[in-house]
Design a protein around this motif. Structure first.
Motif, mmCIF file in Angstrom:
data_model
loop_
_atom_site.group_PDB
_atom_site.id
_atom_site.type_symbol
_atom_site.label_atom_id
_atom_site.label_comp_id
_atom_site.label_asym_id
_atom_site.label_seq_id
_atom_site.Cartn_x
_atom_site.Cartn_y
_atom_site.Cartn_z
ATOM 1 N N SER A 136 0.815 -1.216 0.000
ATOM 2 C CA SER A 136 0.000 0.000 0.000
ATOM 3 C C SER A 136 0.847 1.262 0.000
ATOM 4 N N ASN A 137 2.035 1.183 0.576
ATOM 5 C CA ASN A 137 2.900 2.370 0.638
ATOM 6 C C ASN A 137 3.959 2.397 -0.465
ATOM 7 N N GLY A 138 3.934 1.384 -1.313
ATOM 8 C CA GLY A 138 4.893 1.361 -2.424
ATOM 9 C C GLY A 138 6.326 1.228 -1.958
ATOM 10 N N ILE A 139 6.517 0.587 -0.799
ATOM 11 C CA ILE A 139 7.869 0.429 -0.257
ATOM 12 C C ILE A 139 8.602 -0.662 -1.046
ATOM 13 N N GLN A 140 9.834 -0.387 -1.445
ATOM 14 C CA GLN A 140 10.625 -1.388 -2.154
ATOM 15 C C GLN A 140 12.094 -1.240 -1.785
ATOM 16 N N SER A 141 12.816 -2.315 -1.973
ATOM 17 C CA SER A 141 14.258 -2.290 -1.761
ATOM 18 C C SER A 141 14.931 -2.060 -3.106
ATOM 19 N N PRO A 142 16.010 -1.291 -3.137
ATOM 20 C CA PRO A 142 16.693 -1.069 -4.415
ATOM 21 C C PRO A 142 17.325 -2.356 -4.921
ATOM 22 N N VAL A 143 17.410 -2.467 -6.234
ATOM 23 C CA VAL A 143 18.072 -3.612 -6.853
ATOM 24 C C VAL A 143 19.481 -3.206 -7.250
ATOM 25 N N LYS A 144 20.342 -4.187 -7.397
ATOM 26 C CA LYS A 144 21.714 -3.908 -7.823
ATOM 27 C C LYS A 144 21.765 -3.998 -9.350
ATOM 28 N N LEU A 145 22.070 -2.878 -9.976
ATOM 29 C CA LEU A 145 22.137 -2.791 -11.431
ATOM 30 C C LEU A 145 23.603 -2.750 -11.856
ATOM 31 N N THR A 146 24.001 -3.737 -12.641
ATOM 32 C CA THR A 146 25.386 -3.809 -13.130
ATOM 33 C C THR A 146 25.380 -3.825 -14.648
ATOM 34 N N PHE A 147 26.233 -3.013 -15.259
ATOM 35 C CA PHE A 147 26.394 -3.081 -16.710
ATOM 36 C C PHE A 147 27.847 -2.830 -17.081
ATOM 37 N N ASN A 148 28.316 -3.544 -18.071
ATOM 38 C CA ASN A 148 29.674 -3.410 -18.603
ATOM 39 C C ASN A 148 29.742 -4.154 -19.935
ATOM 40 N N ASN A 149 30.873 -4.060 -20.600
ATOM 41 C CA ASN A 149 31.089 -4.752 -21.882
ATOM 42 C C ASN A 149 29.965 -4.469 -22.887
ATOM 43 N N ILE A 150 29.638 -3.195 -23.029
ATOM 44 C CA ILE A 150 28.569 -2.792 -23.940
ATOM 45 C C ILE A 150 29.149 -1.943 -25.062
ATOM 46 N N ARG A 151 28.771 -2.255 -26.302
ATOM 47 C CA ARG A 151 29.296 -1.526 -27.454
ATOM 48 C C ARG A 151 28.309 -0.498 -28.007
ATOM 49 N N LEU A 152 27.058 -0.881 -28.138
ATOM 50 C CA LEU A 152 26.102 -0.052 -28.855
ATOM 51 C C LEU A 152 24.954 0.415 -27.954
ATOM 52 N N LYS A 153 24.327 1.527 -28.348
ATOM 53 C CA LYS A 153 23.163 2.036 -27.617
ATOM 54 C C LYS A 153 22.069 0.975 -27.538
ATOM 55 N N GLU A 154 21.831 0.305 -28.670
ATOM 56 C CA GLU A 154 20.765 -0.695 -28.719
ATOM 57 C C GLU A 154 21.013 -1.819 -27.720
ATOM 58 N N GLU A 155 22.254 -2.204 -27.582
ATOM 59 C CA GLU A 155 22.612 -3.255 -26.626
ATOM 60 C C GLU A 155 22.355 -2.788 -25.201
ATOM 61 N N PHE A 156 22.724 -1.537 -24.928
ATOM 62 C CA PHE A 156 22.552 -0.975 -23.589
ATOM 63 C C PHE A 156 21.073 -0.830 -23.233
ATOM 64 N N THR A 157 20.286 -0.251 -24.128
ATOM 65 C CA THR A 157 18.880 -0.006 -23.815
ATOM 66 C C THR A 157 18.103 -1.317 -23.699
ATOM 67 N N HIS A 158 18.491 -2.312 -24.487
ATOM 68 C CA HIS A 158 17.852 -3.626 -24.362
ATOM 69 C C HIS A 158 18.143 -4.223 -22.991
ATOM 70 N N ARG A 159 19.396 -4.076 -22.547
ATOM 71 C CA ARG A 159 19.779 -4.601 -21.230
ATOM 72 C C ARG A 159 19.008 -3.896 -20.121
ATOM 73 N N MET A 160 18.895 -2.577 -20.208
ATOM 74 C CA MET A 160 18.176 -1.828 -19.175
ATOM 75 C C MET A 160 16.696 -2.193 -19.167
ATOM 76 N N GLY A 161 16.140 -2.477 -20.353
ATOM 77 C CA GLY A 161 14.747 -2.878 -20.429
ATOM 78 C C GLY A 161 14.487 -4.212 -19.757
ATOM 79 N N LYS A 162 15.510 -5.059 -19.699
ATOM 80 C CA LYS A 162 15.386 -6.356 -19.036
ATOM 81 C C LYS A 162 15.645 -6.251 -17.539
ATOM 82 N N GLU A 163 16.537 -5.339 -17.142
ATOM 83 C CA GLU A 163 16.939 -5.230 -15.743
ATOM 84 C C GLU A 163 16.005 -4.345 -14.924
#
Length: 253
Positions: A14-41
Motif C-alpha cells: 500500500s505504501n509502495g515500499i521497495q528495496s533497491p536492486v543492484k544494477l550492473t552493466f559493462n562490456n557494452i558496445r552499442l546504444k541498442e545493446e545498452f537499452t535492451h539490457r536496461m529494459g530487461k533489468e
C-alpha cells in the motif's frame, strides 16, 4: 519474505515500499545493446530509452550529443529502484558521471590535454584494441603520441565499428576504404564518439597513460591478444610481417 506478516505485506504494497536492486552493466558496445539490457533489468521500456539517447535535445540537456551520450554511463554496480523512470535514471547516471569526474581526474585530463569525453572515446578504442588490461596504459600512451604528432590513429577497432562488423579478424584494404568519421585510417583525430562504453579501468588507464615513445603496434603472432610495440617503421614492419605470416598459416583471410 518468509518472516513477513500479512500486516507487513499490506504495508509494503500500500505504501509502495521497495528495496533497491543492484544494477550492473559493462562490456557494452552499442546504444541498442545498452537499452535492451536496461529494459530487461529495470521496469522501463528499452525502445523508449533508446529514443531518448537518440534525441538531440535530451543529449544536450545532459551535456552530450547523440554520438557521445554513451560516455555519460560509467560501467559499475549501482543500487537503484526497479521502477525508476527514464528521466530519473538519466539524472542518476549524470550524477554518477559527475562524481566519477572528480577534481583529480579532471586535472589529469587537462594535463593530456583532453576533455572527459575525449578521454572516454580514446579509452573505448584502447579497450577494443587488446584483451590484456596490462596493455591499456601502454596503448593509451601510443595513441596520445600519434595525436600529438598529428598522425592518423589508424586504429583497427574503429574500422570494425565503421564497417559494423566486430568479428572481423583481418582488416583488408576494402575495409580501410569505408568512408566514415569513425574510420581513423581515413580521418585524423578521435572519432566523434566512443566505439564502446569504456570501463573505469580503461578511463583511468588513459588518465595515467604510459609516457612511452611508441608510435606503432601490431598484434602478436601467438594470437595471445597482446601486441608488439615499436617506435620506428622498420621495427613495426618486421612485427607486421610476422603477424601476416601467422594469419596466412592459420588460413585467416
Amino acid at each position: 519474505t518468509p518472516k513477513m506478516t500479512v500486516k507487513d505485506l499490506v504495508s509494503v504494497l500500500s505504501n509502495g515500499i521497495q528495496s533497491p536492486v543492484k544494477l550492473t552493466f559493462n562490456n557494452i558496445r552499442l546504444k541498442e545493446e545498452f537499452t535492451h539490457r536496461m529494459g530487461k533489468e529495470l521496469m522501463m521500456n528499452g525502445d523508449s530509452l533508446l529514443n531518448c539517447l537518440n534525441d538531440s535535445a535530451t543529449c544536450v540537456k545532459y551535456g552530450f550529443d547523440k554520438e557521445t551520450i554513451l560516455c555519460m554511463f560509467i560501467p559499475n554496480t549501482y543500487e537503484i529502484y526497479w521502477n525508476t523512470s527514464i528521466d530519473h535514471f538519466l539524472q542518476r547516471m549524470k550524477k554518477e558521471y559527475d562524481k566519477f569526474w572528480n577534481p583529480g581526474r579532471m586535472e589529469k585530463a587537462k594535463a593530456i590535454p583532453m576533455t572527459p569525453v575525449q578521454v572516454s572515446i580514446l579509452a573505448s578504442i584502447v579497450e577494443e584494441e587488446t584483451a590484456a588490461q596490462s596493455e591499456y596504459a601502454t596503448i593509451a600512451g601510443l595513441y596520445i603520441n600519434r595525436l600529438k604528432a598529428g598522425m592518423l590513429l589508424q586504429a583497427c577497432p574503429t574500422v570494425k565499428f565503421a564497417v559494423g562488423d566486430f568479428a572481423l579478424q583481418r582488416i583488408l584494404n576494402v575495409h580501410l576504404q569505408t568512408d566514415s568519421p569513425y574510420n581513423t585510417y581515413m580521418y585524423k583525430g578521435l572519432p566523434p564518439g566512443p566505439i564502446r562504453m569504456p570501463s573505469i579501468r580503461g578511463l583511468d588507464a588513459v588518465l595515467n597513460y604510459d609516457k612511452n615513445n611508441y608510435i606503432f603496434m601490431c598484434a602478436k603472432e601467438d594470437f595471445s591478444g597482446k601486441h608488439n610495440f615499436a617506435s620506428n617503421i622498420e621495427a613495426h614492419n618486421r612485427n607486421a610481417e610476422r603477424y601476416r605470416q601467422a594469419l596466412n598459416k592459420r588460413g585467416i583471410r
